[in-house]
Write a protein that holds these residues in place. Structure first.
Motif, PDB file in Angstrom:
ATOM      1  N   UNK A  91      11.564   4.552  27.578  1.00 15.51           N
ATOM      2  CA  UNK A  91      12.042   5.385  28.667  1.00 15.51           C
ATOM      3  C   UNK A  91      11.254   6.698  28.711  1.00 15.51           C
ATOM      4  N   UNK A  92      10.969   7.174  29.914  1.00 13.93           N
ATOM      5  CA  UNK A  92      10.153   8.383  30.101  1.00 13.93           C
ATOM      6  C   UNK A  92      10.754   9.607  29.397  1.00 13.93           C
ATOM      7  N   UNK A  93      12.069   9.685  29.311  1.00 15.23           N
ATOM      8  CA  UNK A  93      12.707  10.829  28.630  1.00 15.23           C
ATOM      9  C   UNK A  93      12.356  10.841  27.146  1.00 15.23           C
ATOM     10  N   UNK A  94      12.299   9.672  26.556  1.00 17.68           N
ATOM     11  CA  UNK A  94      11.961   9.572  25.129  1.00 17.68           C
ATOM     12  C   UNK A  94      10.503   9.915  24.882  1.00 17.68           C
ATOM     13  N   UNK A  95       9.644   9.603  25.856  1.00 19.93           N
ATOM     14  CA  UNK A  95       8.210   9.810  25.684  1.00 19.93           C
ATOM     15  C   UNK A  95       7.795  11.278  25.757  1.00 19.93           C
ATOM     16  N   UNK A  96       8.734  12.156  25.986  1.00 22.28           N
ATOM     17  CA  UNK A  96       8.464  13.601  25.968  1.00 22.28           C
ATOM     18  C   UNK A  96       8.668  14.199  24.580  1.00 22.28           C
ATOM     19  N   UNK A  97       9.302  13.437  23.687  1.00 17.46           N
ATOM     20  CA  UNK A  97       9.657  13.953  22.370  1.00 17.46           C
ATOM     21  C   UNK A  97       8.466  13.999  21.416  1.00 17.46           C
ATOM     22  N   UNK A 111      -3.268   3.177  14.900  1.00 17.17           N
ATOM     23  CA  UNK A 111      -3.228   4.625  15.125  1.00 17.17           C
ATOM     24  C   UNK A 111      -1.813   5.152  15.328  1.00 17.17           C
ATOM     25  N   UNK A 112      -0.812   4.252  15.271  1.00 15.07           N
ATOM     26  CA  UNK A 112       0.581   4.665  15.438  1.00 15.07           C
ATOM     27  C   UNK A 112       1.197   5.008  14.094  1.00 15.07           C
ATOM     28  N   UNK A 113       2.025   6.044  14.083  1.00 12.75           N
ATOM     29  CA  UNK A 113       2.848   6.347  12.927  1.00 12.75           C
ATOM     30  C   UNK A 113       4.283   6.039  13.309  1.00 12.75           C
ATOM     31  N   UNK A 114       4.971   5.345  12.429  1.00 13.92           N
ATOM     32  CA  UNK A 114       6.353   4.945  12.686  1.00 13.92           C
ATOM     33  C   UNK A 114       7.248   5.732  11.737  1.00 13.92           C
ATOM     34  N   UNK A 115       8.138   6.530  12.328  1.00 13.71           N
ATOM     35  CA  UNK A 115       9.072   7.363  11.575  1.00 13.71           C
ATOM     36  C   UNK A 115      10.425   6.665  11.577  1.00 13.71           C
ATOM     37  N   UNK A 116      10.902   6.314  10.384  1.00 13.13           N
ATOM     38  CA  UNK A 116      12.108   5.503  10.249  1.00 13.13           C
ATOM     39  C   UNK A 116      13.276   6.355   9.755  1.00 13.13           C
ATOM     40  N   UNK A 160       4.968   6.923  17.234  1.00 12.65           N
ATOM     41  CA  UNK A 160       4.185   8.018  17.814  1.00 12.65           C
ATOM     42  C   UNK A 160       2.692   7.757  17.608  1.00 12.65           C
ATOM     43  N   UNK A 161       1.955   7.512  18.704  1.00 12.42           N
ATOM     44  CA  UNK A 161       0.501   7.336  18.590  1.00 12.42           C
ATOM     45  C   UNK A 161      -0.190   8.651  18.235  1.00 12.42           C
ATOM     46  N   UNK A 162      -1.225   8.561  17.424  1.00 19.46           N
ATOM     47  CA  UNK A 162      -2.005   9.744  17.050  1.00 19.46           C
ATOM     48  C   UNK A 162      -2.599  10.407  18.294  1.00 19.46           C
ATOM     49  N   UNK A 189       6.343  10.448  21.402  1.00 14.23           N
ATOM     50  CA  UNK A 189       6.940   9.132  21.245  1.00 14.23           C
ATOM     51  C   UNK A 189       6.394   8.159  22.298  1.00 14.23           C
ATOM     52  N   UNK A 190       5.951   7.002  21.847  1.00 16.23           N
ATOM     53  CA  UNK A 190       5.603   5.915  22.760  1.00 16.23           C
ATOM     54  C   UNK A 190       6.861   5.112  23.073  1.00 16.23           C
ATOM     55  N   UNK A 191       7.589   4.759  22.000  1.00 13.09           N
ATOM     56  CA  UNK A 191       8.860   4.065  22.169  1.00 13.09           C
ATOM     57  C   UNK A 191       9.706   4.237  20.916  1.00 13.09           C
ATOM     58  N   UNK A 192      10.991   3.931  21.073  1.00  5.83           N
ATOM     59  CA  UNK A 192      11.880   3.892  19.919  1.00  5.83           C
ATOM     60  C   UNK A 192      12.294   2.448  19.696  1.00  5.83           C
ATOM     61  N   UNK A 193      12.775   2.189  18.514  1.00  7.83           N
ATOM     62  CA  UNK A 193      13.265   0.862  18.162  1.00  7.83           C
ATOM     63  C   UNK A 193      14.577   1.018  17.406  1.00  7.83           C
TER      64      UNK A 193
END
Length: 135
Positions: A67-73, A93-98, A111-113, A118-122
């Motif tokens: 969602x676009x709102x998440x991609x601003x974080x 090139x993505x870092x995944x913060x769990x 989060x891509x470098x 944020x690109x997406x959440x899971x």
């Protein structure tokens, strides 16, 4: 975090463990793509900014939102709200913060470098990718 503890992602009514990919298909129709990856299958619904991971028993184990709102974080904003992540991994090139949400679910921020946002959440089930149809 509150939604993730319940197996939900913001703006998506389906719930990890409680919903089936059939529920999504009944409501949203055929996925843009539906492929095997890792320990399950992934159905992409681009128009809804969502991807669903499901096991051989059709149970959802991963709900992803772009969602676009998440991609601003940014990571800084996430850490200011949730604190430091439980773990961090790399995928290209993505870092995944769990973030652990309890015994069952994880909330992951990808989060891509290249963007630093944020690109997406899971919302991911640690046990849900197993085959419920196996004996």
């Amino acid at each position: 975090m509150k939604l993730a503890k319940e197996g939900k992602a913001p703006g998506i009514k389906y719930v990890v463990h409680d919903s089936l990919i059939d529920d999504v298909r009944d409501d949203w129709g055929k996925a843009d793509s539906d492929d095997m990856a890792g320990k399950g299958f992934y159905a992409v619904y681009g128009k809804h900014h969502a991807v669903f991971g499901y096991n051989k028993g059709s149970q959802l184990f991963d709900i992803r939102s772009s969602d676009a709102k998440l991609q601003k974080l940014t990571l800084l904003q996430i850490e200011q709200t949730l604190g430091k992540p439980s773990s961090t991994t790399k995928n290209g090139d993505d870092t995944i913060y769990v973030y652990e949400t309890g015994k069952e679910f994880q909330l992951k921020f990808v989060i891509p470098k290249s963007t630093g946002k944020v690109d997406h959440i899971s919302v991911f089930s640690k046990t849900g990718s197993r085959n419920n149809m196996a004996g």
